[in-house]
Design a protein around this motif. Structure first.
Motif, PDB file in Angstrom:
ATOM      1  N   LYS A 182       0.841  -1.190   0.000  1.00  0.00           N
ATOM      2  CA  LYS A 182       0.000   0.000   0.000  1.00  0.00           C
ATOM      3  C   LYS A 182       0.879   1.244   0.000  1.00  0.00           C
ATOM      4  CE  LYS A 182      -4.166   1.931   0.657  1.00  0.00           C
ATOM      5  NZ  LYS A 182      -3.824   3.345   0.577  1.00  0.00           N
ATOM      6  N   ASN A 186      -4.802   5.890  -2.403  1.00  0.00           N
ATOM      7  CA  ASN A 186      -5.397   4.607  -2.777  1.00  0.00           C
ATOM      8  C   ASN A 186      -4.511   3.830  -3.753  1.00  0.00           C
ATOM      9  OD1 ASN A 186      -7.639   5.069  -1.208  1.00  0.00           O
ATOM     10  ND2 ASN A 186      -8.743   6.129  -2.867  1.00  0.00           N
ATOM     11  N   SER A 187      -3.237   4.136  -3.748  1.00  0.00           N
ATOM     12  CA  SER A 187      -2.317   3.499  -4.695  1.00  0.00           C
ATOM     13  C   SER A 187      -1.585   2.323  -4.043  1.00  0.00           C
ATOM     14  CB  SER A 187      -1.299   4.515  -5.212  1.00  0.00           C
ATOM     15  OG  SER A 187      -1.945   5.524  -5.948  1.00  0.00           O
ATOM     16  N   THR A 229      -3.526   2.486  -9.038  1.00  0.00           N
ATOM     17  CA  THR A 229      -4.682   2.891  -8.238  1.00  0.00           C
ATOM     18  C   THR A 229      -5.903   2.119  -8.697  1.00  0.00           C
ATOM     19  OG1 THR A 229      -3.774   5.116  -7.981  1.00  0.00           O
ATOM     20  CG2 THR A 229      -6.115   4.810  -7.473  1.00  0.00           C
ATOM     21  N   THR A 232     -12.892   1.059  -7.210  1.00  0.00           N
ATOM     22  CA  THR A 232     -13.724   0.214  -6.359  1.00  0.00           C
ATOM     23  C   THR A 232     -15.191   0.420  -6.677  1.00  0.00           C
ATOM     24  OG1 THR A 232     -13.799   1.909  -4.638  1.00  0.00           O
ATOM     25  CG2 THR A 232     -12.031   0.280  -4.478  1.00  0.00           C
ATOM     26  N   THR A 254     -11.648  -5.562  -0.261  1.00  0.00           N
ATOM     27  CA  THR A 254     -11.413  -4.141  -0.012  1.00  0.00           C
ATOM     28  C   THR A 254      -9.917  -3.880  -0.031  1.00  0.00           C
ATOM     29  OG1 THR A 254     -11.292  -4.495   2.375  1.00  0.00           O
ATOM     30  CG2 THR A 254     -13.469  -4.043   1.431  1.00  0.00           C
ATOM     31  N   PHE A 255      -9.536  -2.592   0.030  1.00  0.00           N
ATOM     32  CA  PHE A 255      -8.112  -2.264   0.077  1.00  0.00           C
ATOM     33  C   PHE A 255      -7.439  -2.950   1.266  1.00  0.00           C
ATOM     34  CE2 PHE A 255      -8.539   2.044  -2.335  1.00  0.00           C
ATOM     35  CZ  PHE A 255      -8.702   1.339  -3.518  1.00  0.00           C
TER      36      PHE A 255
END
Length: 623
Positions: A182, A186-187, A229, A232, A254-255
């Motif tokens: 991570k 959000n990348s 990135t 979602t 999810t992330f």
């Protein structure tokens, strides 16, 4: 698994099949099998010209320490592979299971069985990924280990993690669930270098692994492997881009959950912890191996004192880099290697035996001289072929016979197996004994059977350099009826003359005690007369009787039902045979010799005269 491209995800779907087969061909032709991979020290294996029936390979091996033995490898149930091939040479035996991509849940089982040529070394079966092949890699797999003990060596069998160093993970087998990272916002970055131990605790408990293969750049989103990135949906979950599904995402992607180190569904942050070196793997226990290139894998499982080791290898990763389907445990070419190492081992052995020379104990007689006792095997302290072992003794291996302060091992002999009765064996690592030049073996017996020893209770064993096998430390015993010493007592009534020619007095079985030495009883002897005694001590054994002391207690009135008292009388015979504390002439007491040696199969006669009491009344006796 054979090496695969791992960074190209925008290719057409048919490439997946082409990739699997073509790259397998490239790896095999560009990486000679004679090249030696990690780990090393697996021993030199030579294959039989004619393989033992039922095995896929058999032959002989020689360890780096020059211990030798025989081996065979057998194949068990298999799923998802197209057969196997075996390589042997100077670094163990390597087995390659060939890819079959038509079915998942891949699994194979191989068993190696070894037979050491002797018991002077402790042999350890070693397990690694490859011992020759440097191309290709493994997948994430559960390995289940079972093993049997080499019963020739009286030590337990134990499997431990010998080596489990940090190694670089192979992205084509591990993916971004392990190797993604991570970044800010959000990348994410893909295929980050990660070096960790390959062997892991099996957190699956034999069920679903909860591990997922995928690549971040195959997701909907934008960017490249350095910074990507993902987009979602309304639930904050990622998904594969159209035509890019290569693998399987976690159930709630999810992330947080697409990286193992942060995942909460499943809760994987602390699962599959690394195995430390010296971790014990129980029989039928399992562990997990991560996907690592053959050229880098260097783990070693060591199974000490094993006769056989069975390894079941099964793929457990959900998803695969080359297949669009949600497969489980799909692997490609997979390898496993076995080897053998050895370490010197002290072996002390022997037998506690009935030293009866083969005489049936039911026929034994404490007074018989000659006949069946004219037997070179009887009571000679040597375990002869005519004799058998006996149970019930306890054998101890200690540091010193004079001052046994350390007990290395002990064994109580309880076996009822005809071939094992009375036998003992201690297998001791040199490190246990240290730099001592000798050890001691002690035999004891808690019961009254076989009470007479024909050998010492303690044996000092001198240790010689580079000599590890010390057999035939035997302990002999016999029952009472087979005792070595036979005492025969004769008596002769006389008138107490000043001299007696003891050796020329008649001595035949038919003699009357009034005319010569006889074993017959004396009737109606008159008080005041003398009784001369001849005691013959016969050693019927084939060993000397050392420290022999003859003692004969003269009768005393009112002791043991005696009605008169006898006293030692003249003449004496060979006074030097008698101890200084032997009864004096004119006294009542114990006739006692000095300590003597009775040589094997010889006899010795002792003579003395006594004066029988002057009266049978209750008045005092005088000589």
């Amino acid at each position: 698994m054979t090496g695969r491209f791992i960074s190209v995800f925008n290719i057409v779907k048919p490439y997946s099949i082409w990739k699997k087969h073509v790259l397998a061909f490239v790896v095999i032709t560009t990486t000679p099998l004679i090249a030696q991979a990690n780990p090393t020290g697996f021993g030199t294996f030579t294959r039989d010209t004619n393989t033992i029936a039922g095995s896929i390979a058999s032959g002989t091996y020689r360890t780096a320490a020059n211990a030798t033995g025989k081996f065979k490898v057998t194949a068990g149930p298999s799923n998802g592979y197209n057969g196997s091939s075996v390589t042997v040479g100077g670094n163990g035996v390597e087995i390659k299971s060939d890819a079959n991509t038509t079915t998942d849940k891949d699994k194979f089982t191989y068993t190696i069985t070894i037979t050491p040529d002797d018991i002077t070394s402790l042999h350890t079966i070693k397990i690694g990924q490859t011992s020759y092949t440097t191309g290709g890699n493994s997948e994430i797999a559960r390995q289940t280990l079972s093993f049997t003990r080499n019963t020739q060596i009286n030590l337990p069998v134990q499997a431990t993690v010998r080596e489990n160093p940090d190694v670089g993970y192979f992205f084509g087998a591990m993916g971004d669930y392990f190797m993604g990272k991570k970044l800010a916002g959000n990348s994410f970055s893909s295929n980050n270098t990660l070096s960790r131990p390959q062997l892991r605790f099996d957190s699956s408990n034999g069920g679903d692994s909860g591990l997922y293969y995928y690549g971040i750049t195959a997701l909907n989103g934008s960017g490249n492997s350095s910074s990507f990135t993902p987009t979602t949906n309304a639930n904050g979950q990622v998904s594969f881009a159209s035509g890019q599904k290569r693998g399987t995402l976690p159930p709630t992607p999810t992330f947080t959950n697409i990286l193992k180190e942060t995942s909460t569904n499943p809760n994987n942050q602390n699962t599959y912890a690394a195995l430390n070196t010296s971790t014990v793997i129980p029989n039928n226990g399992s562990y997990v191996s991560y996907g690592v290139e053959n050229s880098k894998s260097n783990y070693v499982i060591a199974v000490r004192n094993a006769e056989s080791v069975t390894l079941t290898y099964e793929g457990i990763m959900r998803g695969n880099s080359a297949l669009e389907a949600d497969v489980v445990g799909e692997t490609y070419n997979e390898w496993i290697s076995f080897g053998v190492e050895s370490e010197p081992l002290y072996t002390f052995s022997g037998t506690v035996f009935n030293d009866n020379g083969g005489i049936d104990d039911n026929n034994a007689n404490a007074s018989t001289i000659g006949g069946m006792y004219n037997n070179a095997d009887y009571f000679n302290g040597i375990f002869n072929t005519t004799e058998k072992g006996i149970t019930g003794s306890t054998i101890r291996l200690v540091n010193d016979c004079a001052n046994p302060t350390i007990e290395y091992a002990s064994q109580t002999l309880t076996s009822t197996d005809a071939n094992q009765i009375g036998k003992y064996q201690f297998n001791i690592l040199p490190s246990t004994i240290g730099n001592r030049s000798s050890v001691c073996i002690i035999e004891t017996r808690p019961n009254t059977s076989y009470p007479i020893r024909t050998s010492s209770e303690k044996k000092t064993v001198s240790l010689a350099a580079s000599t590890y096998n010390y057999p035939s430390n035997d302990f002999g015993r016999v029952i009472d009826q087979n005792a070595a010493l036979v005492l025969t007592k004769y008596q002769y009534v006389n008138n107490c003359p000043p001299t007696l020619d003891y050796t020329n007095i008649s001595n035949t079985p038919a003699d009357d005690p009034n005319t010569g030495f006889s074993t017959k009883s004396i009737d109606n002897i008159e008080p005041g007369r003398c009784i001369a005694y001849k005691i013959i001590a016969t050693n019927r054994a084939n060993l000397s009787i050392n420290n022999f002391v003859l003692q004969d207690v003269l009768q005393e009135k009112n002791v043991n039902n005696a009605i008169v008292t006898s006293k030692l009388a003249n003449p004496s015979y060979q006074a030097s045979d008698y101890a200084t504390d032997s009864v004096a002439i004119g006294d009542n007491g114990t006739v006692k010799t000095v300590s003597l040696i009775l040589d094997p199969r010889t006899e010795r006669s002792f003579y003395f005269n006594t004066k029988y009491g002057t009266t049978q009344s209750d008045t005092a006796n005088t000589p």
